[in-house]
Design a protein around this motif. Structure first.
Motif, short mmCIF file in Angstrom:
data_model
loop_
_atom_site.label_atom_id
_atom_site.label_comp_id
_atom_site.label_asym_id
_atom_site.label_seq_id
_atom_site.Cartn_x
_atom_site.Cartn_y
_atom_site.Cartn_z
N MET A 382 -16.31 3.34 -1.92
CA MET A 382 -15.69 2.36 -2.50
C MET A 382 -14.37 1.50 -1.93
O MET A 382 -14.75 1.02 -1.71
CB MET A 382 -15.76 2.35 -4.53
N TYR A 383 -13.98 2.49 -1.70
CA TYR A 383 -12.17 2.31 -1.16
C TYR A 383 -13.25 2.22 0.62
O TYR A 383 -12.62 3.48 0.90
CB TYR A 383 -11.20 3.20 -1.28
N GLY A 384 -12.99 1.12 1.43
CA GLY A 384 -13.64 1.23 2.90
C GLY A 384 -14.88 1.33 3.66
O GLY A 384 -15.39 1.09 1.72
N PRO A 385 -15.69 1.74 3.59
CA PRO A 385 -14.60 1.17 5.29
C PRO A 385 -13.93 0.37 6.02
O PRO A 385 -13.21 0.29 6.64
CB PRO A 385 -15.25 2.80 6.61
N GLU A 386 -14.29 -0.60 5.22
CA GLU A 386 -13.73 -2.10 5.87
C GLU A 386 -12.06 -2.29 5.23
O GLU A 386 -11.44 -1.28 3.85
CB GLU A 386 -14.35 -3.30 4.82
N LEU A 387 -11.33 -3.19 5.57
CA LEU A 387 -10.21 -2.86 5.12
C LEU A 387 -9.82 -3.45 3.39
O LEU A 387 -10.68 -3.92 3.14
CB LEU A 387 -8.76 -3.94 6.09
N THR A 388 -9.08 -2.51 2.37
CA THR A 388 -9.26 -2.99 1.11
C THR A 388 -7.88 -2.89 0.75
O THR A 388 -7.17 -1.99 1.17
CB THR A 388 -10.27 -1.86 0.88
N GLY A 422 -9.03 0.70 6.45
CA GLY A 422 -7.86 1.40 6.27
C GLY A 422 -7.58 0.92 4.05
O GLY A 422 -8.58 0.25 4.12
N LEU A 423 -6.31 1.15 4.14
CA LEU A 423 -6.17 0.64 2.74
C LEU A 423 -4.78 0.28 2.51
O LEU A 423 -4.17 0.44 2.92
CB LEU A 423 -6.67 1.83 1.33
N VAL A 424 -4.18 -1.17 2.14
CA VAL A 424 -2.98 -1.38 1.42
C VAL A 424 -2.99 -1.50 0.09
O VAL A 424 -3.85 -2.52 -0.47
CB VAL A 424 -2.85 -2.55 2.15
N VAL A 440 0.70 1.22 3.07
CA VAL A 440 -0.43 0.83 3.88
C VAL A 440 -1.23 2.14 4.62
O VAL A 440 -0.49 3.56 4.04
CB VAL A 440 -0.54 0.28 5.11
N MET A 441 -2.59 2.77 3.74
CA MET A 441 -2.97 3.87 4.77
C MET A 441 -4.01 3.36 5.75
O MET A 441 -4.53 3.05 5.20
CB MET A 441 -3.29 4.43 3.83
N LEU A 442 -3.23 4.18 7.00
CA LEU A 442 -4.53 3.65 7.81
C LEU A 442 -4.23 3.81 9.41
O LEU A 442 -3.61 5.04 8.82
CB LEU A 442 -3.65 2.44 8.92
N PRO A 443 -5.33 3.92 10.34
CA PRO A 443 -5.60 4.92 10.98
C PRO A 443 -4.24 4.64 12.16
O PRO A 443 -3.29 3.82 12.37
CB PRO A 443 -6.29 4.18 12.06
N ALA A 444 -3.91 6.57 11.85
CA ALA A 444 -1.87 6.90 13.02
C ALA A 444 -1.89 5.75 13.70
O ALA A 444 -0.33 5.31 13.20
CB ALA A 444 -2.07 7.89 13.30
N GLU A 445 -2.76 5.53 14.05
CA GLU A 445 -1.67 4.63 15.56
C GLU A 445 -1.75 2.45 14.73
O GLU A 445 -0.54 3.03 15.22
CB GLU A 445 -2.88 4.09 16.78
N LYS A 446 -2.26 3.05 13.84
CA LYS A 446 -2.12 1.15 13.48
C LYS A 446 -0.98 1.44 12.30
O LYS A 446 -0.28 -0.13 12.16
CB LYS A 446 -4.12 1.01 12.63
N THR A 447 -1.34 2.97 11.66
CA THR A 447 0.45 2.42 11.00
C THR A 447 1.48 2.55 11.36
O THR A 447 2.85 1.65 11.26
CB THR A 447 0.69 3.71 10.07
N ALA A 448 1.69 3.01 12.67
CA ALA A 448 2.93 3.33 13.83
C ALA A 448 3.32 1.72 14.39
O ALA A 448 4.30 1.47 14.02
CB ALA A 448 3.22 3.79 14.93
N SER A 449 2.07 0.85 14.75
CA SER A 449 2.19 -0.50 15.41
C SER A 449 3.27 -1.22 14.51
O SER A 449 4.07 -1.83 14.21
CB SER A 449 0.82 -0.75 15.34
N VAL A 450 2.36 -1.54 12.74
CA VAL A 450 2.62 -1.80 11.60
C VAL A 450 4.04 -2.01 11.19
O VAL A 450 4.86 -2.61 10.94
CB VAL A 450 1.92 -2.11 10.64
#
Length: 473
Positions: A382-388, A422-424, A440-450
């Motif tokens: 239900m939450y994902g796999p698209e950005l939610t 991921g999730l916001v 935020v809960m995102l792929p690790a590289e994306k979290t570091a980037s944000v």
């Protein structure tokens, strides 16, 4: 040390270098027995959340009436109001997995029935822990993934009649401050219900009545459509991909928390169309920054809305269960932040109640098909796999005062199983007003980037719990 005790300690262990030590595991029971044979039905909307978990942490400064023994005593008292929390999951009539339920014939696939709760006073699991730093030191230095050490959860196993759907961890900091961590299956509770459980617990601790008492027997989502309705497009897409191993094959997820002071949110709103809400502003900001560098143009964002107060006959805040509705927002990301925020606001404000009922009726019909045909319809994500993006900034999370006049210093919330893009989650902040926290809960590289994103930081985002590679439960 006995072998069983050693096994428990191994199960409680945190990762190497963790500043949190879990040292005991026990069971908290209600002080009032439940009537024998009592069950609690779960709605099709509850059952649809099978892939997900809810995790909430409340932080409290040291106070005279806040100690481990007193917290455990008041927890047992408040559990008397929540018989479903102390029960165990079992499949509905004809299903397997519950104590005394029918078993599958070897070589056959058991029918997937809806979950129900057997209210048998089995209790909730409790974990005792200590953290080496003070609370202030922790808030200043902990990463988002390290915060998960303040939570404990065991995934469901084959013996659901002994598995606890709820886990509560009490973590004492060096200065006698506390973190209270609740983890549970989303089948039982959505983030709103999980967060507001603390209000009832705090009221029991103060020997008073909760502002948001539990409401466990709402008929709101009991529907029997005359004929199977067409699937809402968003649920049709999700269910068609139900067999895909999205969570298992997804990249490692990492978490971070941003704090936006009221002054920063006001400045952000001043740059947008008049009347833009803080949720729309922050959801649009993170949508744009998370997808920065991707192809521009028309894109969709899934938004998770709490529908308790959006219904013609509104539910009490204390409604026990899921009242989450998923909807898709479409916007042209090339049009800029003001236009994207305005599109978000228009869509979220205009979601009709009929959309919720269409989803509930379809989930009900799908569950009935499982009963008739057996084995059909695996749970889907239900939450994902698209950005939610989850809107929780309207939820009164800071009313849980275990000591009168001493609200939580901070509240954090996560949803497990949101693998993929991921999730916001947009939450209220401790100081109230326009201030907000964003998890935020995102792929690790994306979290570091944000966390390093200049636009987010320029709009006043302060990284409270930073990024570090790790898997979110």
């Amino acid at each position: 040390m006995p072998a069983s005790a050693a096994a428990v300690l191994r199960a409680l262990a945190t990762g190497p270098g963790s500043r949190v030590t879990r040292f005991a595991k026990s069971t908290a029971a209600s002080v009032t027995p439940v009537r024998p044979g009592r069950t609690h039905a779960l709605s099709p909307l509850d059952n649809a959340m099978e892939r997900h978990t809810v995790h909430v942490v409340l932080y409290y400064l040291a106070a005279p009436g806040l100690d481990r023994d007193q917290l455990k005593e008041s927890l047992s008292e408040v559990l008397s109001l929540y018989p479903a929390m102390t029960g165990r999951l079992t499949r509905g009539e004809g299903g397997g997995g519950g104590e005394g339920g029918p078993t599958a014939v070897e070589g056959e696939t058991p029918a997937r029935r809806g979950w129900v709760v057997k209210c048998n006073d089995a209790g909730v699991r409790m974990v005792d822990a200590r953290a080496a730093p003070t609370l202030d030191e922790w808030l200043a230095t902990a990463t988002g993934d390290e915060e998960m050490d303040l939570l404990y959860y065991e995934p469901v196993g084959p013996e659901t009649y002994i598995w606890s759907p709820f886990y509560i961890q009490l973590t004492e900091f060096a200065d006698k401050s506390y973190a209270l961590g609740l983890s549970c299956t989303h089948i039982h509770n959505d983030p709103t219900a999980a967060a507001l459980f603390f209000q009832a617990w705090a009221a029991a601790h103060r020997r008073t009545t909760s502002t948001y008492p539990p409401f466990l027997h709402a008929p709101a989502f009991e529907v029997s459509p005359a004929s199977p309705p067409p699937p809402p497009p968003i649920l049709a897409d999700k269910s068609s991909a139900a067999a895909s191993p999205a969570i298992a094959d997804a990249p490692a997820m990492s978490s971070a928390t941003f704090h936006f002071p009221a002054s920063a949110v006001r400045a952000l709103l001043a740059s947008l169309e008049p009347g833009t809400t803080p949720f729309a502003a922050l959801a649009a900001l993170f949508w744009l920054r998370i997808t920065a560098g991707d192809e521009d143009g028309e894109r969709e964002l899934t938004v998770a809305l709490d529908f308790r107060k959006r219904m013609h006959a509104p539910l009490p805040w204390g409604y026990y269960g899921s009242a989450v509705h998923l909807t898709r927002v479409r916007a042209d990301l090339a049009s800029g932040l003001p236009a994207v925020a305005a599109a978000l606001d228009r869509h979220v404000t205009g979601v009709p109640e009929d959309d919720l009922w269409s989803a509930v009726e379809w989930l009900h019909a799908r569950q009935q098909l499982q009963l008739e045909e057996g084995g059909a319809g695996e749970p889907f994500q239900m939450y994902g796999p698209e950005l939610t993006c989850v809107a929780l900034d309207h939820v009164p999370m800071y009313g849980a005062e275990f000591e009168a006049g001493a609200p939580p210093a901070r509240v954090s919330c996560r949803v497990g199983g949101a693998a993929g893009e991921g999730l916001v989650i947009v939450l209220p902040a401790a100081e109230g007003g326009e201030a907000r926290d964003v998890v935020v809960m995102l792929p690790a590289e994306k979290t570091a980037s944000v966390c390093r994103d200049g636009v987010v930081l320029r709009h006043g985002g302060q990284v409270v719990f930073g990024a570090k590679a790790g898997k979110v439960a």
